[in-house]
Design an enzyme around this catalytic site. Structure first.
Site, PDB file in Angstrom:
ATOM      1  CE1 TYR A  53      -3.086  -3.006   0.234  1.00  0.00           C
ATOM      2  CE2 TYR A  53      -3.138  -2.761   2.607  1.00  0.00           C
ATOM      3  CZ  TYR A  53      -3.523  -3.429   1.464  1.00  0.00           C
ATOM      4  OH  TYR A  53      -4.345  -4.530   1.566  1.00  0.00           O
ATOM      5  CG  HIS A 101      -0.966  -8.806  -0.119  1.00  0.00           C
ATOM      6  ND1 HIS A 101      -0.460  -7.528  -0.125  1.00  0.00           N
ATOM      7  CD2 HIS A 101      -2.283  -8.676  -0.416  1.00  0.00           C
ATOM      8  CE1 HIS A 101      -1.429  -6.668  -0.407  1.00  0.00           C
ATOM      9  NE2 HIS A 101      -2.541  -7.348  -0.589  1.00  0.00           N
TER      10      HIS A 101
END
Length: 198
Positions: A75, A142
């Site tokens: 992010y 992830h």
């Protein structure tokens, strides 16, 4: 109503915490707020952000009873973790649960994913430093569906996370992604117990 285990007298707004509903997160033992803080926006993922405002937002969210924060090095290419870490310096560690991720990193297809054992082991130390914490509550692999093969997740990524857990750098192990079949395959074949799915 009962105060959650994350309540810290002198830090929290007690009345706000008492208004916040909490639920057990599966079999993890974590009693989490029904509203969580997804910290991707701290990395200016959706639009430009003001760092001071982001830091205050995190502090106010936790003070008001939100105790579950999710972030990832991907992010904002580490920006979200870095800004979140600046906010967490002033928040008692007992006051929140934090999750972060491994295996997804860069902005370009060439450097976006690395499911290798070596990179996973390096990534946790980098995340701990950025977040200013000694451990992560849930460390997640992830977006597993982007691995070149499920075998690298099973043979490198998850065993690395299990070692990280054994070293005390995370408490629980999670996996993330979208295709249900991928989750089923990993859960059925993994020798590493999976504690949480996002």
């Amino acid at each position: 109503m009962e105060l959650p285990p994350t309540y810290v007298d002198g830090f929290h707004d007690k009345e706000a915490v008492l208004r916040m509903p909490y639920r057990l997160l599966g079999k993890t033992g974590l009693k989490v707020s029904i509203v969580s803080l997804g910290a991707s926006s701290l990395g200016s993922v959706f639009h430009a952000t003001n760092e001071e405002e982001c830091i205050e937002l995190v502090k106010e969210a936790v003070r008001s009873g939100i105790n579950y924060i999710d972030v990832a090095p991907f992010y904002g290419q580490t920006k979200a973790e870095t800004v979140l870490g600046k906010a967490l310096k002033d928040i008692p560690r007992q006051a929140y649960y934090i999750t972060t991720k491994v295996c997804r990193y860069g902005a370009t297809p060439e450097d976006m994913f690395d499911f290798s054992y070596e990179h996973t082991m390096r990534s946790i130390d980098e995340s701990l430093a950025r977040l200013n914490v000694d451990y992560i509550d849930i460390l997640q692999v992830h977006d597993m569906e982007f691995a070149p093969s499920v075998d690298i997740v099973l043979n490198e990524s998850l065993p690395a996370v299990a070692e990280i857990k054994a070293a005390g750098k995370c408490k629980l192990i999670g996996i993330t992604g979208y295709p249900m079949d991928n989750f089923r395959t990993v859960i059925e074949r993994s020798k590493v117990p999976i504690d949480a799915i996002l």
